[in-house]
Design an enzyme around this catalytic site. Structure first.
Site, PDB file in Angstrom:
ATOM      1  N   SER A 129       0.378  -1.128   0.041  1.00 28.66           N
ATOM      2  CA  SER A 129       0.302   0.040   0.144  1.00 28.66           C
ATOM      3  C   SER A 129       1.070   1.312   0.010  1.00 28.66           C
ATOM      4  O   SER A 129       2.060   1.158   0.541  1.00 28.66           O
ATOM      5  CB  SER A 129      -0.787   0.408   1.436  1.00 28.66           C
ATOM      6  OG  SER A 129      -1.485   1.525   1.220  1.00 28.66           O
ATOM      7  N   TYR A 154      -2.603  -1.591  10.735  1.00 26.27           N
ATOM      8  CA  TYR A 154      -2.542  -1.456   9.278  1.00 26.27           C
ATOM      9  C   TYR A 154      -1.367  -1.687   8.754  1.00 26.27           C
ATOM     10  O   TYR A 154      -0.876  -2.441   7.864  1.00 26.27           O
ATOM     11  CB  TYR A 154      -4.093  -1.060   8.731  1.00 26.27           C
ATOM     12  CG  TYR A 154      -3.831  -1.745   7.656  1.00 26.27           C
ATOM     13  CD1 TYR A 154      -4.223  -3.026   6.774  1.00 26.27           C
ATOM     14  CD2 TYR A 154      -3.393  -0.442   6.473  1.00 26.27           C
ATOM     15  CE1 TYR A 154      -4.574  -3.064   5.447  1.00 26.27           C
ATOM     16  CE2 TYR A 154      -3.640  -0.675   4.944  1.00 26.27           C
ATOM     17  CZ  TYR A 154      -4.169  -2.077   4.722  1.00 26.27           C
ATOM     18  OH  TYR A 154      -3.926  -2.144   3.106  1.00 26.27           O
ATOM     19  N   LYS A 158       2.328  -4.103   6.589  1.00 24.24           N
ATOM     20  CA  LYS A 158       2.162  -3.645   4.974  1.00 24.24           C
ATOM     21  C   LYS A 158       4.002  -3.058   4.717  1.00 24.24           C
ATOM     22  O   LYS A 158       4.531  -4.184   4.022  1.00 24.24           O
ATOM     23  CB  LYS A 158       0.987  -2.639   4.614  1.00 24.24           C
ATOM     24  CG  LYS A 158      -0.092  -3.227   4.152  1.00 24.24           C
ATOM     25  CD  LYS A 158      -0.136  -4.550   3.372  1.00 24.24           C
ATOM     26  CE  LYS A 158      -1.685  -4.657   3.374  1.00 24.24           C
ATOM     27  NZ  LYS A 158      -1.510  -5.794   2.597  1.00 24.24           N
TER      28      LYS A 158
HETATM   29  P1  NAD Z   1     -10.800  -7.108   0.684  1.00 25.65           P
HETATM   30  O1  NAD Z   1     -10.840  -7.319   2.377  1.00 25.65           O
HETATM   31  O2  NAD Z   1     -12.225  -7.502   0.267  1.00 25.65           O
HETATM   32  O3  NAD Z   1     -10.097  -9.054   0.274  1.00 25.65           O
HETATM   33  C1  NAD Z   1      -9.325  -9.120   1.046  1.00 25.65           C
HETATM   34  C2  NAD Z   1      -9.821 -10.895   1.166  1.00 25.65           C
HETATM   35  O4  NAD Z   1      -8.254 -11.941   1.626  1.00 25.65           O
HETATM   36  C3  NAD Z   1     -10.802 -11.134   2.135  1.00 25.65           C
HETATM   37  O5  NAD Z   1     -11.886 -11.826   1.058  1.00 25.65           O
HETATM   38  C4  NAD Z   1     -10.582 -11.782   3.478  1.00 25.65           C
HETATM   39  O6  NAD Z   1     -12.055 -12.979   3.376  1.00 25.65           O
HETATM   40  C5  NAD Z   1      -9.634 -12.405   2.848  1.00 25.65           C
HETATM   41  N1  NAD Z   1      -8.829 -12.771   3.443  1.00 25.65           N
HETATM   42  C6  NAD Z   1      -8.392 -12.186   4.841  1.00 25.65           C
HETATM   43  N2  NAD Z   1      -7.539 -12.810   6.421  1.00 25.65           N
HETATM   44  C7  NAD Z   1      -7.294 -13.730   5.449  1.00 25.65           C
HETATM   45  C8  NAD Z   1      -6.979 -15.142   5.463  1.00 25.65           C
HETATM   46  N3  NAD Z   1      -5.649 -15.373   6.938  1.00 25.65           N
HETATM   47  N4  NAD Z   1      -6.882 -16.949   4.921  1.00 25.65           N
HETATM   48  C9  NAD Z   1      -7.663 -16.665   3.607  1.00 25.65           C
HETATM   49  N5  NAD Z   1      -8.186 -15.264   3.516  1.00 25.65           N
HETATM   50  C10 NAD Z   1      -7.805 -14.547   3.750  1.00 25.65           C
HETATM   51  O7  NAD Z   1      -9.185  -6.446   0.411  1.00 25.65           O
HETATM   52  P2  NAD Z   1      -8.946  -5.588  -0.808  1.00 25.65           P
HETATM   53  O8  NAD Z   1      -9.696  -4.276  -0.881  1.00 25.65           O
HETATM   54  O9  NAD Z   1      -9.595  -6.113  -1.756  1.00 25.65           O
HETATM   55  O10 NAD Z   1      -7.856  -5.488  -0.824  1.00 25.65           O
HETATM   56  C11 NAD Z   1      -6.877  -6.666  -1.173  1.00 25.65           C
HETATM   57  C12 NAD Z   1      -5.154  -6.217   0.054  1.00 25.65           C
HETATM   58  O11 NAD Z   1      -4.763  -5.379  -1.038  1.00 25.65           O
HETATM   59  C13 NAD Z   1      -5.294  -6.730   1.130  1.00 25.65           C
HETATM   60  O12 NAD Z   1      -4.054  -7.034   1.631  1.00 25.65           O
HETATM   61  C14 NAD Z   1      -4.835  -4.803   1.241  1.00 25.65           C
HETATM   62  O13 NAD Z   1      -4.969  -5.258   2.419  1.00 25.65           O
HETATM   63  C15 NAD Z   1      -4.323  -4.671   0.674  1.00 25.65           C
HETATM   64  N6  NAD Z   1      -4.593  -2.968   0.070  1.00 25.65           N
HETATM   65  C16 NAD Z   1      -6.107  -3.020  -0.952  1.00 25.65           C
HETATM   66  C17 NAD Z   1      -6.714  -1.331  -0.638  1.00 25.65           C
HETATM   67  C18 NAD Z   1      -7.386  -0.871  -0.835  1.00 25.65           C
HETATM   68  O14 NAD Z   1      -8.008  -0.038  -1.072  1.00 25.65           O
HETATM   69  N7  NAD Z   1      -8.881  -1.817  -0.939  1.00 25.65           N
HETATM   70  C19 NAD Z   1      -5.120  -0.162  -0.528  1.00 25.65           C
HETATM   71  C20 NAD Z   1      -3.825  -0.990  -0.601  1.00 25.65           C
HETATM   72  C21 NAD Z   1      -3.892  -2.042   0.225  1.00 25.65           C
HETATM   73  C1  UD1 Z   2      -7.591   4.657   3.206  1.00 24.04           C
HETATM   74  C2  UD1 Z   2      -6.342   4.600   4.848  1.00 24.04           C
HETATM   75  C3  UD1 Z   2      -4.828   3.647   3.806  1.00 24.04           C
HETATM   76  C4  UD1 Z   2      -5.630   1.706   3.237  1.00 24.04           C
HETATM   77  C5  UD1 Z   2      -6.726   3.102   2.141  1.00 24.04           C
HETATM   78  C6  UD1 Z   2      -7.450   1.670   1.625  1.00 24.04           C
HETATM   79  C7  UD1 Z   2      -6.134   5.760   6.123  1.00 24.04           C
HETATM   80  C8  UD1 Z   2      -5.503   6.806   7.491  1.00 24.04           C
HETATM   81  N1  UD1 Z   2      -5.466   5.622   5.671  1.00 24.04           N
HETATM   82  O1  UD1 Z   2      -6.317   4.951   2.895  1.00 24.04           O
HETATM   83  O2  UD1 Z   2      -3.982   2.685   5.190  1.00 24.04           O
HETATM   84  O3  UD1 Z   2      -4.509   1.446   2.387  1.00 24.04           O
HETATM   85  O4  UD1 Z   2      -7.540   3.741   2.970  1.00 24.04           O
HETATM   86  O5  UD1 Z   2      -7.963   0.675   2.617  1.00 24.04           O
HETATM   87  O6  UD1 Z   2      -7.047   5.478   6.550  1.00 24.04           O
HETATM   88  N2  UD1 Z   2     -12.807  10.432   3.608  1.00 24.04           N
HETATM   89  C9  UD1 Z   2     -13.967  11.721   4.116  1.00 24.04           C
HETATM   90  N3  UD1 Z   2     -15.384  10.636   4.547  1.00 24.04           N
HETATM   91  C10 UD1 Z   2     -15.343   9.757   4.338  1.00 24.04           C
HETATM   92  C11 UD1 Z   2     -14.210   9.182   3.742  1.00 24.04           C
HETATM   93  C12 UD1 Z   2     -13.081   9.447   3.404  1.00 24.04           C
HETATM   94  O7  UD1 Z   2     -13.591  12.935   3.469  1.00 24.04           O
HETATM   95  O8  UD1 Z   2     -16.399   8.953   4.948  1.00 24.04           O
HETATM   96  C13 UD1 Z   2     -11.606  11.271   2.973  1.00 24.04           C
HETATM   97  C14 UD1 Z   2     -10.360  11.160   3.587  1.00 24.04           C
HETATM   98  O9  UD1 Z   2     -10.280  12.279   4.413  1.00 24.04           O
HETATM   99  C15 UD1 Z   2      -9.179  10.885   2.658  1.00 24.04           C
HETATM  100  C16 UD1 Z   2     -10.155  10.715   0.924  1.00 24.04           C
HETATM  101  O10 UD1 Z   2     -11.895  11.112   1.558  1.00 24.04           O
HETATM  102  O11 UD1 Z   2      -8.879  12.334   2.077  1.00 24.04           O
HETATM  103  C17 UD1 Z   2      -9.802   8.811   0.708  1.00 24.04           C
HETATM  104  O12 UD1 Z   2      -9.882   8.136   2.161  1.00 24.04           O
HETATM  105  P1  UD1 Z   2     -10.242   7.291   2.277  1.00 24.04           P
HETATM  106  O13 UD1 Z   2     -10.907   6.275   1.179  1.00 24.04           O
HETATM  107  O14 UD1 Z   2     -10.336   6.093   3.443  1.00 24.04           O
HETATM  108  O15 UD1 Z   2      -8.440   6.452   1.508  1.00 24.04           O
HETATM  109  P2  UD1 Z   2      -7.405   6.507   2.332  1.00 24.04           P
HETATM  110  O16 UD1 Z   2      -7.166   7.510   3.635  1.00 24.04           O
HETATM  111  O17 UD1 Z   2      -6.623   7.351   1.368  1.00 24.04           O
END
Ligand code: NAD
Ligand code: UD1
Length: 343
Positions: A129, A154, A158
């Site tokens: 991330s 969290y 990472k």
């Molecule tokens: P998500 O929660 O939709 O998907 C993660 C999946 O992992 C889920 O289906 C959950 O059931 C499964 N899981 C969790 N722990 C497990 C375990 N121990 N064994 C088997 N399955 C398990 O999340 P996502 O948004 O698809 O994110 C995927 C990856 O990307 C995650 O590692 C997340 O931290 C990372 N990531 C996501 C974002 C984002 O904004 N969505 C941003 C940066 C990084």
């Molecule tokens: C957040 C996490 C980041 C994670 C990412 C994806 C924090 C500090 N960071 O990123 O670690 O990898 O999600 O899961 O939480 N916002 C609003 N109202 C809301 C929700 C969000 O104004 O109800 C704003 C936030 O203040 C931010 C922007 O929208 O400025 C994006 O927020 P969000 O979608 O939560 O992502 P990040 O904060 O960038």
């Protein structure tokens, strides 16, 4: 002669990003095996992937931390490489339950690496991330910047996993590791069959916006309008989840032909503000999104965006879908599935 289909294991493959990546992998001729304990997803996703691609991925409802069941997956399938999505990802929850986050995210990675070693599987792509850049670096972030202090457990998981993988790659010269630092994935597959389905109150901006638009929530609170940005609201690098998924296919190509560890940003390089998102969403969909301004959220940065040029140069990958498309596809998913995957 038919080409052999390589098999990749997607941990967390029924989740938001994993499911979209499964579709792109299948469309690119890969065989996909999913291990997901369904902690934050639904097995309906497997049906939906089949509906989109015409091919049903093999699915194991296992916990990645459990080496005995994981071993069975490697015994039953000839795994070429792994994309490790599985993990807990809620920032706020990680502050309240840090041990669960360290236990789940670190243990799943360690179990996976150990089993991969047993079966001599050496290609590993990890979902990292942008949060690992921390507070000290100015945007746009480049991969050679030093990592910073994370504002929550969290983020630290990472950062720690990146370190574990770096050390593992030094110790095993056969290992190929790609760290993908995602920026802010939003949107959904254009079929409207798969998308983001957060449980409870969404923490992230886009699911909140779309739930207000569909009438599940009353109004959005915008966290801060006094940032040093053009309109005072936070700026982020929002990226269409299908662009992100395509980045994984490129990362796999790269891992197949390289050894060692490499890190890539997956972002667009274009920052948009919270108000840009709300306004574009309303314009594209015609739906109303009521909002109010509230105080800043603890741990938030003013502006975060990627320099994606390394990914373009080395992986041959570039995001192509614009903000309108991200909003359109989010809305299509939300409208077709007002309650997510719940039947
Ligand atoms: P998500 O929660 O939709 O998907 C993660 C999946 O992992 C889920 O289906 C959950 O059931 C499964 N899981 C969790 N722990 C497990 C375990 N121990 N064994 C088997 N399955 C398990 O999340 P996502 O948004 O698809 O994110 C995927 C990856 O990307 C995650 O590692 C997340 O931290 C990372 N990531 C996501 C974002 C984002 O904004 N969505 C941003 C940066 C990084
Ligand atoms: C957040 C996490 C980041 C994670 C990412 C994806 C924090 C500090 N960071 O990123 O670690 O990898 O999600 O899961 O939480 N916002 C609003 N109202 C809301 C929700 C969000 O104004 O109800 C704003 C936030 O203040 C931010 C922007 O929208 O400025 C994006 O927020 P969000 O979608 O939560 O992502 P990040 O904060 O960038």
């Amino acid at each position: 002669m038919t080409k052999e289909r390589l098999t990749y294991l997607l941990t967390g493959g029924t989740g938001y990003i994993g499911s979209h990546t499964a579709v792109e992998m299948i469309n690119n001729g890969y065989e996909v095996v999913i291990v997901d304990n369904l902690y934050n997803s639904s097995d309906v996703v497997v049906d939906r992937i089949e509906k989109i691609t015409g091919i049903r991925p093999k699915f194991y409802p296992y916990d990645v931390r459990d080496k005995d069941t994981l071993r069975r997956v490697f015994e039953e399938n000839s795994i070429e490489g792994v994309i490790h999505f599985a993990g807990l990802k809620s920032v706020g929850e990680s502050v309240d339950r840090p041990l669960d986050y360290y236990r789940n995210n670190l243990d799943s990675t360690l179990s996976l690496l150990e089993i991969m070693k047993e079966f001599n599987v050496n290609n590993f792509v990890f979902s990292s991330s942008a949060t690992v850049y921390g507070e000290g670096n100015p945007s746009p972030y480049t991969e050679d910047m030093p990592k910073g202090n994370c504002s929550n457990p969290y983020g630290w998981t990472k950062s720690m996993i990146e370190q574990i993988l770096t050390d593992a790659a030094v110790a095993n010269p056969e290992l190929s590791v790609v760290l993908l630092r995602y920026f802010n994935p939003i949107g959904a597959h254009e079929s409207g069959l798969i998308g983001e389905d957060p449980q409870g109150i969404p923490n992230n901006l886009m699911p909140y916006v779309s739930q207000v638009a569909i009438g599940r929530r009353e109004k959005l609170t915008i966290f801060g309008n006094d940032y040093d940005t053009p309109d005072g609201t936070g700026e982020r690098d929002f990226i269409h989840v299908v662009d992100l998924a395509e980045g994984h296919v490129k990362a796999i190509d790269y891992a197949k032909s390289h050894k060692g560890i490499e890190v890539f940003n997956l972002g667009t390089g274009n920052p948009y503000s919270v108000l840009d998102i709300v306004n574009t969403f309303m314009e594209v969909t015609g739906a109303e999104v009521k909002y109010e301004f509230g105080p800043r959220r603890a741990g938030d940065l003013a502006a975060v965006w990627a320099d994606p040029s390394k990914s373009e140069k080395v992986l041959g990958w570039k995001a192509t879908r614009d903000l309108r498309k991200m909003c359109e596809d989010t809305w299509n998913w939300q409208k077709n599935n007002p309650n997510g995957y719940k039947k």
